[in-house]
Design a protein around this motif. Structure first.
Motif, short mmCIF file in Angstrom:
data_model
loop_
_atom_site.label_atom_id
_atom_site.label_comp_id
_atom_site.label_asym_id
_atom_site.label_seq_id
_atom_site.Cartn_x
_atom_site.Cartn_y
_atom_site.Cartn_z
N MET A 1 0.84 -1.21 0.00
CA MET A 1 0.00 0.00 0.00
C MET A 1 0.87 1.26 0.00
O MET A 1 0.83 2.08 -0.90
CB MET A 1 -0.91 -0.05 1.24
CG MET A 1 -1.77 1.18 1.42
SD MET A 1 -3.16 1.25 0.28
CE MET A 1 -3.82 2.84 0.73
N LYS A 8 2.10 9.91 -3.49
CA LYS A 8 0.90 10.68 -3.17
C LYS A 8 1.04 11.33 -1.80
O LYS A 8 0.61 12.47 -1.59
CB LYS A 8 -0.33 9.77 -3.18
CG LYS A 8 -0.59 9.19 -4.57
CD LYS A 8 -1.62 8.09 -4.54
CE LYS A 8 -1.70 7.41 -5.89
NZ LYS A 8 -2.51 6.19 -5.89
N ALA A 11 3.13 14.41 -2.11
CA ALA A 11 2.36 15.54 -2.64
C ALA A 11 1.56 16.21 -1.54
O ALA A 11 1.56 17.43 -1.40
CB ALA A 11 1.44 15.07 -3.76
N VAL A 12 0.86 15.40 -0.73
CA VAL A 12 0.01 15.95 0.33
C VAL A 12 0.86 16.70 1.37
O VAL A 12 0.53 17.83 1.75
CB VAL A 12 -0.80 14.83 1.01
CG1 VAL A 12 -1.55 15.37 2.22
CG2 VAL A 12 -1.77 14.21 0.03
N LEU A 200 0.44 16.37 -7.03
CA LEU A 200 -0.99 16.24 -6.68
C LEU A 200 -1.85 16.17 -7.93
O LEU A 200 -2.79 15.36 -8.03
CB LEU A 200 -1.42 17.42 -5.81
CG LEU A 200 -2.75 17.22 -5.09
CD1 LEU A 200 -2.54 16.41 -3.83
CD2 LEU A 200 -3.41 18.54 -4.75
N TRP A 203 -1.61 12.88 -9.55
CA TRP A 203 -2.47 11.92 -8.84
C TRP A 203 -3.91 12.00 -9.37
O TRP A 203 -4.52 10.98 -9.73
CB TRP A 203 -2.42 12.21 -7.33
CG TRP A 203 -3.23 11.30 -6.48
CD1 TRP A 203 -3.79 10.09 -6.84
CD2 TRP A 203 -3.56 11.48 -5.10
NE1 TRP A 203 -4.45 9.53 -5.78
CE2 TRP A 203 -4.33 10.36 -4.71
CE3 TRP A 203 -3.30 12.49 -4.16
CZ2 TRP A 203 -4.83 10.23 -3.41
CZ3 TRP A 203 -3.78 12.35 -2.88
CH2 TRP A 203 -4.54 11.23 -2.51
N ILE A 204 -4.44 13.21 -9.44
CA ILE A 204 -5.81 13.39 -9.95
C ILE A 204 -5.91 12.84 -11.38
O ILE A 204 -6.88 12.18 -11.74
CB ILE A 204 -6.20 14.89 -9.91
CG1 ILE A 204 -6.21 15.38 -8.46
CG2 ILE A 204 -7.56 15.12 -10.56
CD1 ILE A 204 -6.42 16.86 -8.30
N LEU A 207 -6.15 9.09 -11.47
CA LEU A 207 -7.51 8.66 -11.11
C LEU A 207 -8.41 8.73 -12.34
O LEU A 207 -9.21 7.82 -12.60
CB LEU A 207 -8.07 9.54 -10.00
CG LEU A 207 -7.47 9.37 -8.61
CD1 LEU A 207 -8.15 10.30 -7.62
CD2 LEU A 207 -7.57 7.94 -8.14
N ARG A 210 -7.55 5.88 -14.79
CA ARG A 210 -8.03 4.58 -14.32
C ARG A 210 -9.55 4.46 -14.50
O ARG A 210 -10.05 3.41 -14.89
CB ARG A 210 -7.63 4.38 -12.87
CG ARG A 210 -6.15 4.05 -12.73
CD ARG A 210 -5.64 4.28 -11.34
NE ARG A 210 -6.21 3.35 -10.39
CZ ARG A 210 -6.07 3.48 -9.07
NH1 ARG A 210 -5.42 4.49 -8.57
NH2 ARG A 210 -6.61 2.60 -8.26
N THR A 211 -10.27 5.55 -14.19
CA THR A 211 -11.73 5.51 -14.37
C THR A 211 -12.09 5.30 -15.84
O THR A 211 -12.97 4.51 -16.18
CB THR A 211 -12.37 6.84 -13.91
OG1 THR A 211 -11.60 7.37 -12.86
CG2 THR A 211 -13.78 6.66 -13.46
N LEU A 214 -11.50 1.76 -16.87
CA LEU A 214 -12.57 0.90 -16.31
C LEU A 214 -13.82 1.01 -17.17
O LEU A 214 -14.45 0.01 -17.50
CB LEU A 214 -12.89 1.33 -14.88
CG LEU A 214 -11.98 0.83 -13.77
CD1 LEU A 214 -12.40 1.44 -12.46
CD2 LEU A 214 -12.03 -0.69 -13.70
N LYS A 217 -13.37 -0.91 -20.35
CA LYS A 217 -13.41 -2.37 -20.13
C LYS A 217 -14.84 -2.86 -19.94
O LYS A 217 -15.24 -3.87 -20.52
CB LYS A 217 -12.57 -2.74 -18.91
CG LYS A 217 -11.14 -3.06 -19.29
CD LYS A 217 -10.36 -3.51 -18.08
CE LYS A 217 -8.88 -3.46 -18.35
NZ LYS A 217 -8.09 -3.33 -17.12
N THR A 218 -15.63 -2.14 -19.13
CA THR A 218 -17.00 -2.59 -18.88
C THR A 218 -17.83 -2.47 -20.15
O THR A 218 -18.68 -3.32 -20.42
CB THR A 218 -17.67 -1.76 -17.77
OG1 THR A 218 -17.35 -0.39 -17.97
CG2 THR A 218 -17.21 -2.18 -16.39
N ASN A 221 -16.99 -5.44 -22.33
CA ASN A 221 -17.48 -6.72 -21.79
C ASN A 221 -18.97 -6.91 -22.03
O ASN A 221 -19.45 -8.04 -22.07
CB ASN A 221 -17.19 -6.82 -20.28
CG ASN A 221 -15.72 -7.12 -20.06
OD1 ASN A 221 -15.02 -7.52 -20.98
ND2 ASN A 221 -15.25 -6.89 -18.84
#
Lengths: 222, 76
Positions: A1, A8, A11-12, A200, A203-204, A207, A210-211, A214, A217-218, A221
């Motif tokens: 993790m 990240k 950055a914070v 930072l 990082w956004i 995200l 990745r969305t 996803l 992919k969906t 499928n």
């Protein structure tokens, strides 16, 4: 993790440090600017982050033209999207700062108009993407346009403001803030701020990528 | 000689005029010193930090949610 997410945390920590140090550390007293000189720690990193993330975008556009993998197209478009977020924040904060130092929300300045034009050029990138249905075609045309957009960004934000008179610090014979920061206390906050915000924003951006993957992919499928 | 005197007099007169331009720099520049002296600047720092940490918490939640979805799709 922690092994995967250490950057990240950095950055914070960096941005949190700049919020605390940015308000509390001593800053040079300058006429007109007064305490607003601290905006250097918040307004300017937005533009640094935008330049970096839009470079990531154009880099992946070039990669797409080379190898034609649709992943590069996803990364390029999501990076441009994230760049628009920080760019918009930069424009709004800059306008607010201008109101209290130059006396107007907006002045017809090469740097300001250049920034606005750059944003519009990138808006057109999304309009262009939205207007083409076929995936490969959209990716290819968008990639070519994205290269043009980044070149225009360099011209409008870096070159033209330096060739004309400008109110904006660091342009057109106007000194940058480094000339006020004689004992380098501002650099102590400014550099971590730039680095922190860049990471930072990355990082956004991850995200978003990745969305989007996803979602793809969906959809495949189903 | 007379001409020289005139010129130096003029030089001094104009130099004195320019002093007023420098004098403006002697006025103290207004900074938020009161806020720092009373210590209430810390309230602002805490508020800004809370807002930032709130956004970070939101990002972490999004990050976890996406990781979970990625695992679900992988296992399907």
């Amino acid at each position: 993790m922690i092994k995967k997410n250490w950057w990240k945390i950095i950055a914070v920590v960096l941005v949190l440090y700049t919020i605390i140090a940015g308000f509390l550390f001593k800053v040079p007293a300058q006429p007109i600017l007064h305490e607003t000189i601290r905006n250097l720690y918040f307004h300017v990193p937005m533009w640094f982050a935008m330049m970096v993330i839009l470079f990531v975008s154009v880099w992946h556009s070039i990669k797409y033209l080379n190898k034609s993998t649709i992943e590069s197209d996803i990364v390029a478009s999501q990076a441009a999207h994230t760049g628009m977020l920080v760019g918009a924040l930069g424009l709004i904060t800059g306008s607010f700062w201008a109101k209290y130092t130059w006396g107007a929300w907006w002045v017809a300045d090469t740097k300001l108009n250049g920034a606005a034009i750059t944003m519009l050029i990138y808006m057109a990138y999304f309009v262009l993407r939205g207007s083409i249905d076929e995936e490969q075609k959209r990716a290819r045309i968008a990639a070519v346009y994205n290269i043009l957009a980044y070149v225009m960004l360099i011209v409008f934000l870096m070159i033209l403001p330096r060739m004309n008179d400008s109110l904006h610090p660091g342009n057109g014979g106007n000194p940058g803030f480094n000339s006020y920061d004689l004992d380098s206390t501002m650099r102590l906050v400014f550099y971590p701020a730039v680095l922190g915000w860049i990471v930072l924003v990355v990082w956004i951006f991850t995200l978003r990528v990745r969305t989007e993957k996803l979602k793809r992919k969906t959809l495949l499928n189903e | 000689m007379n001409n020289f005197l005139k010129k130096t007099a003029l030089l001094f007169a104009l130099s004195i005029l320019s002093i007023s331009a420098f004098a403006q720099q002697d006025q103290p520049i207004e900074m938020a010193d009161g806020l720092y002296q009373s210590g209430k600047i810390y309230v602002v720092v805490v508020v800004a930090s809370i807002i930032f940490l709130g956004i970070v918490a939101y990002l972490i939640m999004l990050d976890r949610k996406i990781s979970k979805l990625e695992k679900e799709i992988k296992n399907k």
